[in-house]
Scaffold this active site. Structure first.
Site, mmCIF file in Angstrom:
data_model
loop_
_atom_site.group_PDB
_atom_site.id
_atom_site.type_symbol
_atom_site.label_atom_id
_atom_site.label_comp_id
_atom_site.label_asym_id
_atom_site.label_seq_id
_atom_site.Cartn_x
_atom_site.Cartn_y
_atom_site.Cartn_z
ATOM 1 N N SER A 154 27.444 30.689 -23.871
ATOM 2 C CA SER A 154 26.804 29.925 -22.805
ATOM 3 C C SER A 154 26.590 28.490 -23.265
ATOM 4 C CB SER A 154 25.454 30.560 -22.454
ATOM 5 O OG SER A 154 24.634 29.678 -21.718
ATOM 6 N N TYR A 167 17.411 32.358 -26.492
ATOM 7 C CA TYR A 167 18.718 32.674 -25.917
ATOM 8 C C TYR A 167 19.775 31.703 -26.434
ATOM 9 C CZ TYR A 167 22.350 33.279 -22.344
ATOM 10 O OH TYR A 167 23.541 33.490 -21.701
ATOM 11 N N LYS A 171 23.190 32.367 -28.837
ATOM 12 C CA LYS A 171 24.555 31.997 -28.455
ATOM 13 C C LYS A 171 25.186 31.063 -29.481
ATOM 14 C CE LYS A 171 24.952 34.452 -24.752
ATOM 15 N NZ LYS A 171 25.914 35.587 -24.723
#
Length: 281
Positions: A154, A167, A171
């Site tokens: 992402s 998060y 990634k």
């Protein structure tokens, strides 16, 4: 079984797709089924044990069958190493081999420095540790088939997005796993690449978490599936790439729905070569 007409380039192949109960994973699994693949649909949600969001691995496996592929529902809690090991064993027992692994599953919790530790650890377990373990466990099987691995990342891994620190960290680590494992697995003939989603895609979770946004211009999950399928079809010499979804669309003339997007803040390909990753250059 309603098989689609046209080329079926994945006929006879067995592909693991994690996070396949909904969103990008479900869209990819169905597209691979249309192209002839056997697809192991991996996630926690099942018909017997549903979650707040729609979708189960059983539903996706049935959709793969309807599309013309061989769908296998494999319930798995990716935060548990023993279940990842059992998942790989189940896939090999069913299909006899593994041709590709798509590490797509991910979780997101709101919070930055103040995030509860147990949520931080769960984010890392599913988004980073699970792909590492799946890669390790699938390695001998992929080596037998000149296999491929695609890790789904992402844009959050490149920049700070409010309340998405953990998060994003997961990634970033996944992208490092990509280039490192590409260098390590090149000797086995296994290609490892990263597909970075850097434009809005209307997956169920993303839409639910942004209820006030205008979703009308967001790309359908089938568009992401098209990009990942393209990546899986490249020769094994194509490896160690950190690819932008928008960048691939513009460079390769695929995913026409997003090809004119200019909101990607990511490079179109990893600037490191596989030889540099090995330390040769």
């Amino acid at each position: 079984m309603n098989q689609t007409t046209g080329p079926r380039p994945f006929e006879g192949q067995a592909i693991i797709v994690t996070g396949a109960s909904r969103g990008v994973g479900r869209g990819l699994a169905i597209r691979l089924g249309e192209l002839g693949a056997g697809v192991a649909c991996v996630a926690r949600a099942t018909d017997a044990s549903r979650f707040k969001l729609p979708g189960t691995v059983d539903e996706t496996a049935r959709a793969v069958e309807e599309a013309g592929g061989d769908g296998l529902a494999v319930p798995c809690d990716l935060s548990r190493p023993d279940q990842i090991e059992a998942m790989v064993e189940t896939v090999v027992n069913h299909f006899g081999h593994i041709d590709a692994l798509v590490n797509n599953a991910a979780v997101t919790f709101v919070g930055d420095l103040d995030m509860e530790l147990k949520r931080y650890e769960l984010t890392m377990a599913i988004n980073t540790t699970a792909p590492l373990l799946a890669t390790r466990l699938c390695r001998p099987h992929l080596a037998e088939r000149n296999g491929r691995i695609v890790n789904v990342s992402s844009a959050a891994g490149l920049s700070y997005y409010p309340s998405l620190m953990a998060y994003g960290m997961s990634k970033t680590a996944l992208e490092h796993l990509t280039v490192s494992s590409a260098a390590i697995l090149a000797e086995d003939g296994i290609a490892v690449n990263c597909f970075r989603i850097d434009t809005a895609v209307a997956s169920e979770g993303y839409v639910m978490n942004t209820p006030d946004d205008d979703h009308s211009t967001w790309a359908d999950t089938s568009v992401s599936a098209e990009g990942i399928v393209w990546m899986l079809q490249q020769p094994t010499s194509y490896t160690g790439r950190l690819e932008s979804m928008v960048g691939i669309a513009q460079r390769e003339g695929i995913m026409a729905e997003i090809a004119d997007k200019t909101n990607s803040n990511a490079p179109s390909a990893n600037p490191w070569s596989i030889d540099q990753a090995r330390g040769i250059v």
